[in-house]
Design an enzyme around this catalytic site. Structure first.
Site, PDB file in Angstrom:
ATOM      1  CB  SER A  29      -9.615  38.772  51.398  1.00 33.31           C
ATOM      2  OG  SER A  29      -8.534  38.367  52.162  1.00 33.31           O
ATOM      3  CG  HIS A  87      -7.863  33.572  52.931  1.00 28.78           C
ATOM      4  ND1 HIS A  87      -7.283  33.983  51.764  1.00 28.78           N
ATOM      5  CD2 HIS A  87      -7.924  34.657  53.708  1.00 28.78           C
ATOM      6  CE1 HIS A  87      -7.010  35.269  51.839  1.00 28.78           C
ATOM      7  NE2 HIS A  87      -7.387  35.712  53.017  1.00 28.78           N
ATOM      8  CG  HIS A  93      -2.047  35.346  53.965  1.00 24.99           C
ATOM      9  ND1 HIS A  93      -3.164  34.550  53.986  1.00 24.99           N
ATOM     10  CD2 HIS A  93      -2.313  36.355  53.094  1.00 24.99           C
ATOM     11  CE1 HIS A  93      -4.072  35.049  53.161  1.00 24.99           C
ATOM     12  NE2 HIS A  93      -3.583  36.142  52.611  1.00 24.99           N
ATOM     13  CE1 TYR A 118      -2.692  36.449  58.043  1.00 20.92           C
ATOM     14  CE2 TYR A 118      -1.924  37.922  56.324  1.00 20.92           C
ATOM     15  CZ  TYR A 118      -2.916  37.137  56.859  1.00 20.92           C
ATOM     16  OH  TYR A 118      -4.130  37.029  56.244  1.00 20.92           O
ATOM     17  CD  GLU A 119      -2.645  31.862  57.021  1.00 25.94           C
ATOM     18  OE1 GLU A 119      -3.283  30.875  57.392  1.00 25.94           O
ATOM     19  OE2 GLU A 119      -2.548  32.195  55.820  1.00 25.94           O
ATOM     20  CB  ALA A 158      -8.418  42.449  50.133  1.00 29.01           C
ATOM     21  CG  MET A 209      -0.781  42.099  55.163  1.00 30.52           C
ATOM     22  SD  MET A 209      -1.727  41.672  56.632  1.00 30.52           S
ATOM     23  CE  MET A 209      -2.086  43.307  57.296  1.00 30.52           C
ATOM     24  CB  SER A 210      -1.130  38.198  49.790  1.00 29.23           C
ATOM     25  OG  SER A 210      -1.938  39.060  49.008  1.00 29.23           O
ATOM     26  CG  ASN A 213      -8.419  49.090  54.245  1.00 29.64           C
ATOM     27  OD1 ASN A 213      -8.366  47.958  53.748  1.00 29.64           O
ATOM     28  ND2 ASN A 213      -7.358  49.681  54.754  1.00 29.64           N
ATOM     29  CG  HIS A 252     -10.435  39.387  57.765  1.00 32.24           C
ATOM     30  ND1 HIS A 252      -9.561  39.712  56.739  1.00 32.24           N
ATOM     31  CD2 HIS A 252     -10.921  38.162  57.463  1.00 32.24           C
ATOM     32  CE1 HIS A 252      -9.533  38.715  55.863  1.00 32.24           C
ATOM     33  NE2 HIS A 252     -10.342  37.759  56.280  1.00 32.24           N
TER      34      HIS A 252
HETATM   35  N1  HPA Z   1      -3.081  47.072  55.070  1.00 30.49           N
HETATM   36  C1  HPA Z   1      -2.514  45.894  54.781  1.00 30.49           C
HETATM   37  N2  HPA Z   1      -3.156  44.909  54.188  1.00 30.49           N
HETATM   38  C2  HPA Z   1      -4.439  45.107  53.824  1.00 30.49           C
HETATM   39  C3  HPA Z   1      -5.091  46.308  54.102  1.00 30.49           C
HETATM   40  C4  HPA Z   1      -4.368  47.333  54.752  1.00 30.49           C
HETATM   41  O1  HPA Z   1      -4.876  48.440  55.038  1.00 30.49           O
HETATM   42  N3  HPA Z   1      -6.353  46.173  53.614  1.00 30.49           N
HETATM   43  C5  HPA Z   1      -6.461  44.928  53.074  1.00 30.49           C
HETATM   44  N4  HPA Z   1      -5.295  44.281  53.204  1.00 30.49           N
END
Ligand code: HPA
Length: 276
Positions: free
Chosen positions: A33, A64, A86, A88-89, A116, A214-215, A238, A249
């Site tokens: 990302s 993406h 991903h 989750y998609e 990220a 998540m990747s 974050n 996002h």
């Molecule tokens: N959690 C999960 N996936 C992420 C986060 C998060 O805080 N930040 C960027 N991808």
């Protein structure tokens, strides 16, 4: 259901890419990302849209984009995946790792994976780059479940050195030369798409995770399975030690953009060193 074997599907994808270019990449990269602009620095680039590569899935997530860029960077042949799909998609694990297998079949020996991530460990700050020294697969699925093709890799591949120790050394050396502090840590992969609850963040920290995303884990497992060397870098977008993320996002993309110059210097330096 396709009746073609996995090897045939990989061959078809390679053939489609070979319509565009004969370049044999030494190093392949998957850019996460907000980090995709490194692909714009590739010289003599040949861009192959995922939709033109049989077996490649197209991501639906903002930020993406979907194409493979082949060319040279730091004088080395590279192939870059701009954007990834991903779990989750709703994509199957086998679709998520298919591009890694194609990169390997194109000739790539090394994979640079970036993402990220949320910072769990107390000292991590937004914008920090973290060298991934190990991972915890907490996605609830393993991409190698299913029949195993011994031509690709072993049934029970070890993961003890999935993040190649020698490449970690290269990353540390480059960061020192570039002049910034490269944090290090364990990446835990959750399936997402919901962010973590306070209890989950506490649990992940106690489990030994430093960053969460998540990747990356499926791709690393697939790369290690087929014998590729891997180096992984997270960009902390974050921090979670004060509580769960309320970031959108868009916030994640903004934080990744801020870290981009350091990130680009680091990855370019790694690519340069890899050929030596
Ligand atoms: N959690 C999960 N996936 C992420 C986060 C998060 O805080 N930040 C960027 N991808």
């Amino acid at each position: 259901m396709s009746t073609r074997s996995l090897s045939e599907m990989i061959e078809e994808a390679v053939k489609a890419i070979r319509q565009y270019t004969d370049i044999v990449p030494e190093t392949a990269m998957i850019l996460g990302s907000g980090l995709g602009s490194l692909a714009d620095q590739v010289e003599n680039p040949v861009e192959v849209p995922y939709k033109d590569i049989p077996g490649f899935s197209v991501s639906t997530v903002h930020g993406h984009v979907g194409s493979m860029v082949l060319g040279t960077l730091e004088g080395r042949n590279v192939a870059i995946l701009k954007g990834r799909v991903h779990y989750y998609e709703g994509h199957k694990m086998e679709s998520i790792i298919f591009p890694v297998r194609v990169l390997h079949a194109l000739g790539a020996k090394t994979l640079v994976v970036t993402n990220a991530a949320g910072g769990i460990r107390q000292d991590l700050k937004v914008g920090d780059l973290v060298l991934i020294t190990d991972h915890i697969n907490f996605m609830g699925a393993n991409p190698l479940v299913g029949p195993n093709d011994e031509k690709i890799g072993p049934r029970f591949p070890p993961m003890s050195t999935a993040y190649t120790p020698a490449l970690q050394e290269v990353a540390r050396k480059v960061a020192k030369e570039v002049g910034f502090t490269l944090a290090e840590g364990v990446y835990v992969a959750m399936s997402g798409p919901s962010y973590e609850t306070p209890a989950e963040i506490r649990m992940l920290g106690r489990m030994g995770a430093d960053v969460v995303g998540m990747s990356t884990v499926p791709e690393t497992i697939a790369a290690a399975h087929c014998g590729m060397q891997v180096v992984g870098i997270s960009c902390v977008t974050n921090v979670l030690h004060k509580g769960p993320s309320t970031d959108t996002h868009e916030d994640v993309l903004k934080a990744a953009a801020e870290a981009k110059p350091r990130f680009i210097n680091l990855v370019r330096g790694i690519v340069r060193e890899l050929g030596n």
